[in-house]
Structures are given as structure tokens and as C-alpha cells.
Design an enzyme around this catalytic site. Sequence first.
Site, PDB file in Angstrom:
ATOM      1  N   ASP A  80     -40.391 -18.331 -19.177  1.00  0.00           N
ATOM      2  CA  ASP A  80     -41.477 -19.278 -18.928  1.00  0.00           C
ATOM      3  C   ASP A  80     -41.013 -20.629 -18.397  1.00  0.00           C
ATOM      4  OD1 ASP A  80     -40.252 -20.303 -21.204  1.00  0.00           O
ATOM      5  OD2 ASP A  80     -41.749 -19.471 -22.563  1.00  0.00           O
ATOM      6  N   GLU A 102     -39.580 -10.581 -20.467  1.00  0.00           N
ATOM      7  CA  GLU A 102     -40.087 -11.378 -21.596  1.00  0.00           C
ATOM      8  C   GLU A 102     -41.543 -11.781 -21.340  1.00  0.00           C
ATOM      9  OE1 GLU A 102     -37.758 -14.581 -24.151  1.00  0.00           O
ATOM     10  OE2 GLU A 102     -39.200 -15.587 -22.839  1.00  0.00           O
ATOM     11  N   GLU A 116     -44.455 -24.549 -20.772  1.00  0.00           N
ATOM     12  CA  GLU A 116     -44.130 -23.129 -20.793  1.00  0.00           C
ATOM     13  C   GLU A 116     -45.338 -22.207 -20.989  1.00  0.00           C
ATOM     14  OE1 GLU A 116     -40.351 -25.321 -21.594  1.00  0.00           O
ATOM     15  OE2 GLU A 116     -42.414 -25.480 -22.327  1.00  0.00           O
ATOM     16  N   HIS A 189     -35.624 -30.195 -28.256  1.00  0.00           N
ATOM     17  CA  HIS A 189     -35.668 -30.698 -26.882  1.00  0.00           C
ATOM     18  C   HIS A 189     -37.045 -30.635 -26.242  1.00  0.00           C
ATOM     19  CE1 HIS A 189     -35.707 -26.393 -26.179  1.00  0.00           C
ATOM     20  NE2 HIS A 189     -36.037 -26.612 -24.917  1.00  0.00           N
ATOM     21  N   ARG A 191     -40.528 -31.110 -24.588  1.00  0.00           N
ATOM     22  CA  ARG A 191     -41.144 -32.259 -23.921  1.00  0.00           C
ATOM     23  C   ARG A 191     -42.298 -32.833 -24.739  1.00  0.00           C
ATOM     24  NH1 ARG A 191     -40.037 -32.468 -18.205  1.00  0.00           N
ATOM     25  NH2 ARG A 191     -38.789 -30.683 -17.538  1.00  0.00           N
ATOM     26  N   HIS A 222     -29.361 -31.530 -26.071  1.00  0.00           N
ATOM     27  CA  HIS A 222     -29.857 -31.291 -24.710  1.00  0.00           C
ATOM     28  C   HIS A 222     -29.689 -32.585 -23.904  1.00  0.00           C
ATOM     29  CE1 HIS A 222     -32.770 -30.554 -21.471  1.00  0.00           C
ATOM     30  NE2 HIS A 222     -32.737 -29.286 -21.801  1.00  0.00           N
TER      31      HIS A 222
END
Length: 352
Positions: A80, A102, A116, A189, A191, A222
Amino acid sequence: MAPLIHELKKREEICCTVCVSAQHREMLDRTLAVFGITPDYDLDIMEKDQSLSHITTKVLNGVDRVIKQADPHILLVHGDTSTAFAAALSAFYNRVPLGHVEAGLRTNDRYSPYPEEINRRFISSVSEMDFAPTAKSRDNLILEGKDPESIFVTGNTVVDALNYTVKESYSDEILDWAAGSRLIILTAHRRESMGDTMQGMLRACAEVCSSYEDTKILFPVHPNPRLLEAVHGIFNHNDRILLTEPLEADRFHNIMKRACVILTDSGGIQEEATALSKPVLVLRNTTERPEGIDAGTLTVAGTDESNIKKALISFLEGDDLSEKAKNAKNPYGDGCASGRIADAIIERFNRP
């Protein structure tokens, strides 16, 4: 995708061409080295402070050029990411059949995870072969109107990757540093968690670690500049919290196998930890991997500072999560997903 690439290259019926975007340059190069993969096309899109729009347009234009040169019968994307979304859009524009590895994961919250959830929904809307890791993922796709004949329940290739990386005997300086302590692995990490939410999540982990002298935290950070700023502001003065750059896949998998608990907002790590029989506290308010909750390996701790503290303290005080994870049957696959995907592709193109 690494184990799938190796599987496709074994098959005489398939000519496999590899294209990478380098959305995260350093993280990509380390992974390619671990798995011994040399891309045929490298879009090299990464720029400082890149936006989602930048990633999408650069990948869209780059994959368009690759499709015109390689002339593929099918284009495969995984998961994604914005790279997968833009590559899928390019395949649609060029009328190239798309295979989604996936496929079918859903939270049903368009902003969690962001971007995602919408990326994978779009990919499903244009894919012609959907490789769902679980029966629940397949059911999600059918509810959205996908043809059941186009869906293949294969397990997830992230489990296959562990067959390449995890070793029974393994030594590492990080494990030496953690010797004699309960090792907690932390990754964060997302957003949608940046800002005050992320700072609260990190404070919760730091305060619990300070209260339990037999614990140490490993945090591979990250490279997002906003995250780096928050991390160093909160963790700098605790010698029982080790900050590192993102670790190579084989190194991370082997250290994770020897940890006592994983705190993460990552999707793939939820499955990797489950496959390694490790308990996970999910630092999100929802997960697209409910199978792990049913199996007893995943607990959604949320993003609230006080709730994360309670969940971690409960685990450290003797919660039975470890025993549940140890005895759980892995719902995400048996390590043979890549072979099933390759078989399905060959069967489709061999059909009259």
C-alpha cells in the site's frame, strides 16, 4: 517482494524484470544487498522533504517509461505504499494487467493508516489478480465486488522473507548491549501520528523504561526529519534507550526474534513478529491485521500516551501476552506464499 522475485526468477516460464522507485534510498539499498537483488530499473526518485505528490508523480512518469521499454504481460506491486499506488495507476493507463501482492487489507478508516488505506483501495479497484494473505483479506475484496475467481489466498510474502534471514545462532552488538535486560523493540513512523501524538507515544515508552530497570529499548529511527526531531528531544538522556538508523532486514529480524515485546505502528512488523511468536503492542487505534488479534499475538494499544503506558506496564508486570504469542498459530502464512503466487501467474497465462 524479495522472496517473490527469487521465486519468479527460478521459473522457466517467467522472465522477471525488477523496477524500484528508491522512495527511501538508503533503506532500499540495504535491503537489496541483504537479498542479493540487482534492479533492472531504478527510478531514483528520492529528494529531501519529498511530498506525497512528488512521490506519486515521479513514480507515475518513471513506471510509464519502464512499461513502454519492458512491455510486460503483467505488473506486480506489493502492499500500500505510494510507489505501489502510482505504479498501479501507470499499469492501468497502459492497459497492463496488474497483480496485487498483499491485497485486501482494510481498516475502513481512510485516514488510518494515511495514505495507505486509500492507496490499497485504489490498487484493488484496478488489479486483475489479487494475492490475499488471509481468508479475511479475501472476504474484504469480495464485499467490495471483486470477482472471487481473481482472488488467490496465498499467505504473505513477508513471512517467506524470514526463511532467508532468521538464523538459530546469531550474535550482534545490540544483543550484547541488551544482555541481562528485557529487550523492547520500538518502531514508529506513521504520518498521521506526527506532532503531539508522536511525542506522547515516545514519552510513554521513555517513562516506562525509566521505571523498570531491567528493560532496555531499541529504537531504529525512520529518517523522517519530523520524527528525528521528536526522538532526540525525548530520548537523548536515557542510556537504556538505544537509537539507531533503520536496520538491515536480516539484522532486524534476528534481533526481533530475541526481543521480549515489540511496540510498533508498522503493518509488516505485526506479521513478522507474529511469525516469530513475539507479542506486539500496536501503536495505532486500529489495524488491518485483525487475524493477529484473534490469534492472541497483537494488542491494539492505541496512540494515547496514558493507554500506551498502561498496556506496556501490564505486559511487564506479567500479562500473559508472551504465552499467547508463543502458542499462537501464525495466521499470516506458512512461508510458501511466493510459490503460490508464481503458480497462479503461470496458470493464468497458460490458459487457452
